[in-house]
Motif scaffolding. Structure first.
Motif, PDB file in Angstrom:
ATOM      1  N   SER A 209       0.614  -1.008   0.071  1.00  0.00           N
ATOM      2  CA  SER A 209      -0.382  -0.057  -0.305  1.00  0.00           C
ATOM      3  C   SER A 209       0.570   1.270   0.324  1.00  0.00           C
ATOM      4  CB  SER A 209      -0.625   0.121   1.618  1.00  0.00           C
ATOM      5  OG  SER A 209      -1.121  -1.542   1.183  1.00  0.00           O
ATOM      6  N   TRP A 210       1.762   0.784   0.705  1.00  0.00           N
ATOM      7  CA  TRP A 210       2.696   2.332   0.713  1.00  0.00           C
ATOM      8  C   TRP A 210       4.288   2.738   0.021  1.00  0.00           C
ATOM      9  CZ3 TRP A 210      -1.377   4.579   1.497  1.00  0.00           C
ATOM     10  CH2 TRP A 210      -1.992   4.624   2.649  1.00  0.00           C
ATOM     11  N   GLY A 211       3.865   1.187  -0.700  1.00  0.00           N
ATOM     12  CA  GLY A 211       5.177   1.207  -1.998  1.00  0.00           C
ATOM     13  C   GLY A 211       5.244   1.945  -2.796  1.00  0.00           C
ATOM     14  N   GLY A 212       4.312   3.350  -3.193  1.00  0.00           N
ATOM     15  CA  GLY A 212       4.606   4.252  -3.658  1.00  0.00           C
ATOM     16  C   GLY A 212       5.215   5.811  -3.210  1.00  0.00           C
ATOM     17  N   ALA A 213       5.121   5.546  -2.129  1.00  0.00           N
ATOM     18  CA  ALA A 213       5.983   6.553  -1.394  1.00  0.00           C
ATOM     19  C   ALA A 213       7.962   6.729  -1.760  1.00  0.00           C
ATOM     20  CB  ALA A 213       5.218   6.475  -0.190  1.00  0.00           C
ATOM     21  N   LEU A 214       8.016   5.674  -1.860  1.00  0.00           N
ATOM     22  CA  LEU A 214       9.207   5.702  -2.569  1.00  0.00           C
ATOM     23  C   LEU A 214       9.558   6.282  -3.579  1.00  0.00           C
ATOM     24  CD1 LEU A 214      10.139   1.817  -0.974  1.00  0.00           C
ATOM     25  CD2 LEU A 214      10.295   3.988   0.108  1.00  0.00           C
ATOM     26  N   SER A 215      10.972   6.840  -3.404  1.00  0.00           N
ATOM     27  CA  SER A 215      11.792   7.080  -4.964  1.00  0.00           C
ATOM     28  C   SER A 215      12.136   5.570  -5.674  1.00  0.00           C
ATOM     29  CB  SER A 215      13.183   7.913  -4.636  1.00  0.00           C
ATOM     30  OG  SER A 215      13.921   7.052  -4.404  1.00  0.00           O
ATOM     31  N   GLU A 216      12.098   6.138  -7.064  1.00  0.00           N
ATOM     32  CA  GLU A 216      12.420   4.619  -7.755  1.00  0.00           C
ATOM     33  C   GLU A 216      13.732   4.057  -7.820  1.00  0.00           C
ATOM     34  OE1 GLU A 216      13.060   3.732 -12.576  1.00  0.00           O
ATOM     35  OE2 GLU A 216      12.959   5.833 -12.053  1.00  0.00           O
ATOM     36  N   ALA A 217      14.768   4.843  -6.814  1.00  0.00           N
ATOM     37  CA  ALA A 217      15.624   3.878  -6.121  1.00  0.00           C
ATOM     38  C   ALA A 217      15.519   2.773  -4.979  1.00  0.00           C
ATOM     39  CB  ALA A 217      16.356   4.600  -6.276  1.00  0.00           C
ATOM     40  N   ALA A 218      14.875   4.022  -4.432  1.00  0.00           N
ATOM     41  CA  ALA A 218      14.284   3.292  -2.813  1.00  0.00           C
ATOM     42  C   ALA A 218      13.344   2.318  -3.509  1.00  0.00           C
ATOM     43  CB  ALA A 218      13.541   3.892  -2.023  1.00  0.00           C
ATOM     44  N   TYR A 219      12.465   2.057  -4.002  1.00  0.00           N
ATOM     45  CA  TYR A 219      11.096   1.522  -4.365  1.00  0.00           C
ATOM     46  C   TYR A 219      12.190   0.020  -4.699  1.00  0.00           C
ATOM     47  CZ  TYR A 219       7.384  -1.465  -5.756  1.00  0.00           C
ATOM     48  OH  TYR A 219       6.439  -2.605  -6.116  1.00  0.00           O
ATOM     49  N   GLY A 220      12.940   0.067  -5.973  1.00  0.00           N
ATOM     50  CA  GLY A 220      13.420  -1.381  -6.215  1.00  0.00           C
ATOM     51  C   GLY A 220      14.250  -1.631  -4.641  1.00  0.00           C
ATOM     52  N   GLU A 221      15.253  -1.446  -4.090  1.00  0.00           N
ATOM     53  CA  GLU A 221      15.811  -1.427  -3.196  1.00  0.00           C
ATOM     54  C   GLU A 221      14.848  -2.563  -1.424  1.00  0.00           C
ATOM     55  OE1 GLU A 221      19.620  -0.445  -0.303  1.00  0.00           O
ATOM     56  OE2 GLU A 221      18.958   0.684  -1.556  1.00  0.00           O
ATOM     57  N   PHE A 222      14.611  -1.452  -1.346  1.00  0.00           N
ATOM     58  CA  PHE A 222      13.502  -1.426  -0.343  1.00  0.00           C
ATOM     59  C   PHE A 222      12.255  -2.463  -0.160  1.00  0.00           C
ATOM     60  CE2 PHE A 222      16.619   1.191   0.541  1.00  0.00           C
ATOM     61  CZ  PHE A 222      17.591   1.242   1.917  1.00  0.00           C
ATOM     62  N   SER A 223      11.533  -2.210  -1.384  1.00  0.00           N
ATOM     63  CA  SER A 223      10.297  -2.510  -1.422  1.00  0.00           C
ATOM     64  C   SER A 223       9.991  -4.380  -2.638  1.00  0.00           C
ATOM     65  CB  SER A 223       8.994  -1.890  -2.050  1.00  0.00           C
ATOM     66  OG  SER A 223       7.530  -2.297  -2.100  1.00  0.00           O
ATOM     67  N   LEU A 224      10.605  -3.849  -3.943  1.00  0.00           N
ATOM     68  CA  LEU A 224      10.678  -4.998  -4.512  1.00  0.00           C
ATOM     69  C   LEU A 224      11.682  -5.891  -4.880  1.00  0.00           C
ATOM     70  CD1 LEU A 224       9.428  -5.068  -7.842  1.00  0.00           C
ATOM     71  CD2 LEU A 224      10.968  -4.675  -8.565  1.00  0.00           C
ATOM     72  N   ALA A 225      12.480  -5.675  -4.096  1.00  0.00           N
ATOM     73  CA  ALA A 225      13.762  -6.744  -3.660  1.00  0.00           C
ATOM     74  C   ALA A 225      12.930  -7.510  -2.600  1.00  0.00           C
ATOM     75  CB  ALA A 225      15.071  -6.189  -3.240  1.00  0.00           C
ATOM     76  N   TYR A 226      12.293  -7.351  -1.630  1.00  0.00           N
ATOM     77  CA  TYR A 226      11.235  -7.641  -0.968  1.00  0.00           C
ATOM     78  C   TYR A 226      10.411  -9.184  -0.852  1.00  0.00           C
ATOM     79  CZ  TYR A 226      14.965  -6.547   2.259  1.00  0.00           C
ATOM     80  OH  TYR A 226      16.423  -6.210   3.036  1.00  0.00           O
TER      81      TYR A 226
END
Length: 354
Positions: A209-226
């Protein structure tokens, strides 16, 4: 294994031919239904409802008694996992979920452990088994969890947040601590979803629900990777049937190609992206779920029908579309307006599957 009377939803997720576009609603068992409010009042509070398999079953089935939906979704909450980790979940009237012991100190973060889904979260598995029995193979049951990053937002902030300043400050200042939380969460979510599948869930959905609050780089590292870590560990087949998975990142329209590459069967879309453009971007890699603006349901039934038609037209002919709202249904929605949407989807989608 007894076949489902209606497996349209599962076939759509697997991009197999269907006679029409299946439909369900995020948060379909909720406060817009008078019968749900009565059940919740009997439970005493929200967590009382979540932790009672009998009442969770009752709530899960209520929208199916009203509307010819193509799937049921387990009645529960995304924050059951951090509650089972000992953070002390509670709900304040008008304020949403809160944690008594948010993660602010390194020692508390490093002490986090993956709960046993069949012990600390056994009430959820009991509800899944009971719901499956009550559904009697009419429609499939969706199990779900929050994403590791979305869970971390609540665990660090201590509740909802307008800007996620605490968790994002940790992301930049102490990424090692946030990665530790996310790794524990990813292992917990994987175990939790697999336990739901073994208890009877026939598809699973992850709410980022809150992945969209991240920058593109942060999304990849802190949401998508998991999310990728979870996909790598999910049960893909149970009792001889495929178990499809859906990943929904609110605000994730920028990253559809990346999400499609992690191995999920479908991407849930919010209402901010055109579903036809999304389909062209992901090609035949995944099915798409969505994506009517929930506020459309405040409109007149004729308007609702027209807006449903626009989403179906944008997706176009062929398979691989599950109709849904772009976010959870509002508690202020009139039930007959939800009924108008479901009827419109079933009727207007058939020519696209001829």
């Amino acid at each position: 294994m007894t076949p489902l009377k209606n497996d349209t939803f599962l076939r759509a997720l697997l991009r197999q031919p269907t006679e029409y576009t299946p439909v369900w609603m995020m948060r379909q068992a909720g406060r817009y239904l008078p019968e749900y409010n009565q059940t919740r009042a009997r439970a005493g509070d929200f967590m009382g409802l979540c932790t009672s398999p009998d009442l969770a079953t009752e709530a899960t089935l209520q929208p199916l008694a009203r509307f010819p939906l193509d799937a049921a979704i387990l009645f529960s909450d995304i924050l059951t996992i951090p509650d089972a980790m000992g953070l002390g979940l509670y709900f304040s009237t008008g304020e949403g979920p809160k944690f008594e012991r948010p993660l602010r100190q390194a020692r508390d973060i490093l002490a986090l452990a993956v709960p046993d889904p069949n012990i600390e979260l056994g009430y959820v598995m009991a509800a899944v088994r009971q719901i499956r029995q009550a559904l009697d193979n009419t429609v499939p049951l969706i199990g779900f969890s929050g994403s590791p990053f979305t869970l971390a937002c609540y665990m660090v902030e201590g509740g909802g947040s307008p800007d996620f300043s605490l968790v994002k400050t940790m992301l930049y200042d102490r990424p090692d601590l946030l990665h530790h939380i996310l790794d524990v969460n990813a292992r917990a979510v994987t175990a939790y979803l697999n336990a739901q599948i073994e208890a009877g869930a026939q598809a699973v959905m992850i709410f980022d629900s809150w992945g969209g609050a991240l920058s593109e780089a942060a999304y990849g590292e802190f949401s998508l990777a998991y999310l990728q870590q979870i996909m790598n560990g999910l049960i893909r087949e149970h009792d001889g049937a495929a178990i499809p998975s859906i990943v929904y990142t609110k605000g994730g329209g920028l990253w559809l190609e990346d999400i499609a590459a992690i191995g999920c069967n479908a991407i849930g879309l919010d209402w901010t992206i055109d579903i036809g453009k999304a389909r062209r971007r992901v090609g035949d890699k995944v099915a798409l779920q969505g994506n009517l603006d929930p506020v459309v349901l405040f409109s007149k039934p004729d308007t609702i029908r027209a807006e449903v038609g626009k989403v179906l037209h944008s997706y176009g002919p062929g398979n691989g579309h599950v109709f849904n709202l772009g976010h959870g249904i509002s508690q202020f929605t009139q039930p007959d307006h939800a009924a108008a949407m479901v009827e419109a989807v079933h009727e207007l989608s058939r020519p696209y599957h001829a």
